[in-house]
Motif scaffolding. Structure first.
Motif, PDB file in Angstrom:
ATOM      1  N   MET A   1       0.605  -1.457   0.154  1.00 56.26           N
ATOM      2  CA  MET A   1       0.027  -0.181  -0.190  1.00 56.26           C
ATOM      3  C   MET A   1       1.146   1.691  -0.114  1.00 56.26           C
ATOM      4  SD  MET A   1      -3.245   1.713   0.183  1.00 56.26           S
ATOM      5  CE  MET A   1      -4.196  -0.610   0.514  1.00 56.26           C
ATOM      6  N   LYS A   2       0.780   1.787  -0.591  1.00 58.71           N
ATOM      7  CA  LYS A   2       1.145   3.200  -0.938  1.00 58.71           C
ATOM      8  C   LYS A   2       0.750   3.765   0.194  1.00 58.71           C
ATOM      9  CE  LYS A   2       2.247   6.735  -4.059  1.00 58.71           C
ATOM     10  NZ  LYS A   2       3.078   8.082  -4.075  1.00 58.71           N
ATOM     11  N   ILE A   3       1.906   5.432   1.060  1.00 64.27           N
ATOM     12  CA  ILE A   3       2.459   5.805   2.189  1.00 64.27           C
ATOM     13  C   ILE A   3       1.606   7.150   1.187  1.00 64.27           C
ATOM     14  CG2 ILE A   3       3.119   7.255   3.974  1.00 64.27           C
ATOM     15  CD1 ILE A   3       2.974   4.041   4.682  1.00 64.27           C
ATOM     16  N   LYS A   4       0.618   7.649   1.874  1.00 66.01           N
ATOM     17  CA  LYS A   4       0.322   8.983   1.442  1.00 66.01           C
ATOM     18  C   LYS A   4       0.422  10.264   2.869  1.00 66.01           C
ATOM     19  CE  LYS A   4      -3.093   6.917  -1.742  1.00 66.01           C
ATOM     20  NZ  LYS A   4      -5.144   6.923  -2.282  1.00 66.01           N
ATOM     21  N   ASN A   5      -0.003   9.874   3.899  1.00 65.09           N
ATOM     22  CA  ASN A   5      -0.230  10.299   4.942  1.00 65.09           C
ATOM     23  C   ASN A   5       1.233  10.112   5.816  1.00 65.09           C
ATOM     24  OD1 ASN A   5      -2.758  10.603   4.208  1.00 65.09           O
ATOM     25  ND2 ASN A   5      -3.683   8.733   4.599  1.00 65.09           N
ATOM     26  N   ILE A   6       0.852  11.027   6.636  1.00 67.42           N
ATOM     27  CA  ILE A   6       2.100  10.894   8.165  1.00 67.42           C
ATOM     28  C   ILE A   6       1.514  11.943   8.778  1.00 67.42           C
ATOM     29  CG2 ILE A   6       4.332  11.531   8.807  1.00 67.42           C
ATOM     30  CD1 ILE A   6       5.700  11.385   5.526  1.00 67.42           C
ATOM     31  N   ILE A   7       1.828  11.516  10.486  1.00 66.94           N
ATOM     32  CA  ILE A   7       0.929  11.857  11.693  1.00 66.94           C
ATOM     33  C   ILE A   7       1.923  11.661  12.806  1.00 66.94           C
ATOM     34  CG2 ILE A   7      -1.107  11.204  13.176  1.00 66.94           C
ATOM     35  CD1 ILE A   7      -2.400   9.447  10.064  1.00 66.94           C
ATOM     36  N   GLU A  93      13.102  19.766  10.966  1.00 71.72           N
ATOM     37  CA  GLU A  93      14.121  19.513   9.796  1.00 71.72           C
ATOM     38  C   GLU A  93      13.373  18.658   8.792  1.00 71.72           C
ATOM     39  OE1 GLU A  93      17.834  19.450   7.681  1.00 71.72           O
ATOM     40  OE2 GLU A  93      17.661  19.455   9.226  1.00 71.72           O
ATOM     41  N   ILE A  94      12.833  17.600   9.112  1.00 63.75           N
ATOM     42  CA  ILE A  94      12.431  16.522   8.658  1.00 63.75           C
ATOM     43  C   ILE A  94      10.476  16.913   7.930  1.00 63.75           C
ATOM     44  CG2 ILE A  94      11.646  14.670   8.425  1.00 63.75           C
ATOM     45  CD1 ILE A  94      14.577  14.371   8.162  1.00 63.75           C
ATOM     46  N   LEU A  95      10.007  17.287   9.105  1.00 63.81           N
ATOM     47  CA  LEU A  95       8.659  17.976   8.791  1.00 63.81           C
ATOM     48  C   LEU A  95       8.371  19.274   8.087  1.00 63.81           C
ATOM     49  CD1 LEU A  95       5.542  18.599   9.844  1.00 63.81           C
ATOM     50  CD2 LEU A  95       6.957  20.552  11.067  1.00 63.81           C
ATOM     51  N   THR A 190      17.021   8.303  16.977  1.00 62.09           N
ATOM     52  CA  THR A 190      16.441   7.980  16.614  1.00 62.09           C
ATOM     53  C   THR A 190      17.156   8.590  14.606  1.00 62.09           C
ATOM     54  OG1 THR A 190      14.276   7.031  17.435  1.00 62.09           O
ATOM     55  CG2 THR A 190      13.450   7.159  14.801  1.00 62.09           C
ATOM     56  N   ASP A 191      17.032   7.814  14.030  1.00 66.30           N
ATOM     57  CA  ASP A 191      17.068   8.691  12.735  1.00 66.30           C
ATOM     58  C   ASP A 191      15.414   8.560  12.229  1.00 66.30           C
ATOM     59  OD1 ASP A 191      17.524   9.911  10.096  1.00 66.30           O
ATOM     60  OD2 ASP A 191      19.571   8.343   9.975  1.00 66.30           O
ATOM     61  N   VAL A 197      12.395   6.653   5.026  1.00 65.70           N
ATOM     62  CA  VAL A 197      12.648   6.452   3.586  1.00 65.70           C
ATOM     63  C   VAL A 197      12.647   4.715   3.894  1.00 65.70           C
ATOM     64  CG1 VAL A 197      14.634   5.879   2.957  1.00 65.70           C
ATOM     65  CG2 VAL A 197      14.562   8.268   3.622  1.00 65.70           C
ATOM     66  N   HIS A 198      12.477   4.028   5.130  1.00 62.75           N
ATOM     67  CA  HIS A 198      12.860   2.470   5.563  1.00 62.75           C
ATOM     68  C   HIS A 198      11.228   1.870   5.130  1.00 62.75           C
ATOM     69  CE1 HIS A 198      13.115  -1.724   6.627  1.00 62.75           C
ATOM     70  NE2 HIS A 198      12.958  -1.078   7.941  1.00 62.75           N
ATOM     71  N   LEU A 199      10.409   3.304   5.540  1.00 60.68           N
ATOM     72  CA  LEU A 199       9.206   2.605   5.437  1.00 60.68           C
ATOM     73  C   LEU A 199       8.286   3.256   4.008  1.00 60.68           C
ATOM     74  CD1 LEU A 199       6.958   3.737   8.594  1.00 60.68           C
ATOM     75  CD2 LEU A 199       7.478   1.347   7.753  1.00 60.68           C
TER      76      LEU A 199
END
Length: 203
Positions: A1-7, A93-95, A190-191, A197-199
């Motif tokens: 399943m393609k990732i569409k959302n990050i919470i 920074e990632i956000l 945690t990086d 990226v792993h997900l």
């Protein structure tokens, strides 16, 4: 399943909040401070304010229970902003990088409805979420109660299987997993970018 959302959870992921930032100078005695935070102004008490109980009611309940600690209990929410030390720069920074992608970004936080506006006003990165934030104190629901994730899923019409949920609390991670979310358990080392990226997240 393609990732569409990050919470994102906020405390411990994007924000560095700890009552010790205030009480270390207040007590000038680590042993006394730890006793107070473990037995008087403990997590279980603070969580009820995150669940929607007013700060004033929570304070009065605790003062009644522990009258000899009244001054310290009242100091807790009077000095709450000192406990919110800063953002967690590497994760913010990632956000900011994710803002320029096609992923939908959401917040799901255990936070008092009375104190959250201060963070919203003083840290500009919250604007990245464009108002798509579910706050426990407003909803009168709190993680790890599965109901608060259902609020998020239904309000924004998203699927758990297409979403990554990021939190620093293992109980919240387990609850999210049981609902079908992909998860990242954030620890101090945690990086976050590597985990995303792993997900399958592309920057």
């Amino acid at each position: 399943m393609k990732i569409k959302n990050i919470i994102f959870d906020f405390g411990g992921v994007l924000m560095d909040w700890d009552p010790r930032y205030f009480f270390k100078d207040y007590f000038k005695d680590d042993e006394k401070m730890e006793y107070f935070l473990e037995n008087i102004a403990q997590d279980e008490w603070n969580i009820e304010q995150d669940r929607g109980r007013s700060l004033s009611e929570g304070t009065e309940i605790q003062v009644k229970k522990f009258p000899e600690w009244e001054k310290e209990i009242r100091a807790f929410y009077d000095n709450w902003t000192v406990m919110l030390k800063s953002d967690i720069p590497q994760n913010v920074e990632i956000l900011r990088k994710l803002k320029d992608t096609d992923y939908q970004l959401f917040g799901l936080t255990n936070w008092s409805a009375e104190t959250f506006p201060y963070a919203l006003e003083n840290y500009d990165f919250f604007q990245i979420f464009d108002g798509k934030i579910v706050v426990s104190g407003t909803e009168k629901l709190i993680k790890p109660d599965p109901e608060i994730w259902h609020v998020l899923l239904e309000r924004y019409d998203i699927q758990a299987s297409e979403s990554i949920f990021i939190d620093d609390n293992p109980k919240n991670i387990e609850a999210a997993k049981s609902l079908g979310f992909n998860t990242i358990h954030v620890l101090p080392d945690t990086d976050l970018k590597q985990e995303l990226v792993h997900l399958g997240v592309e920057f």
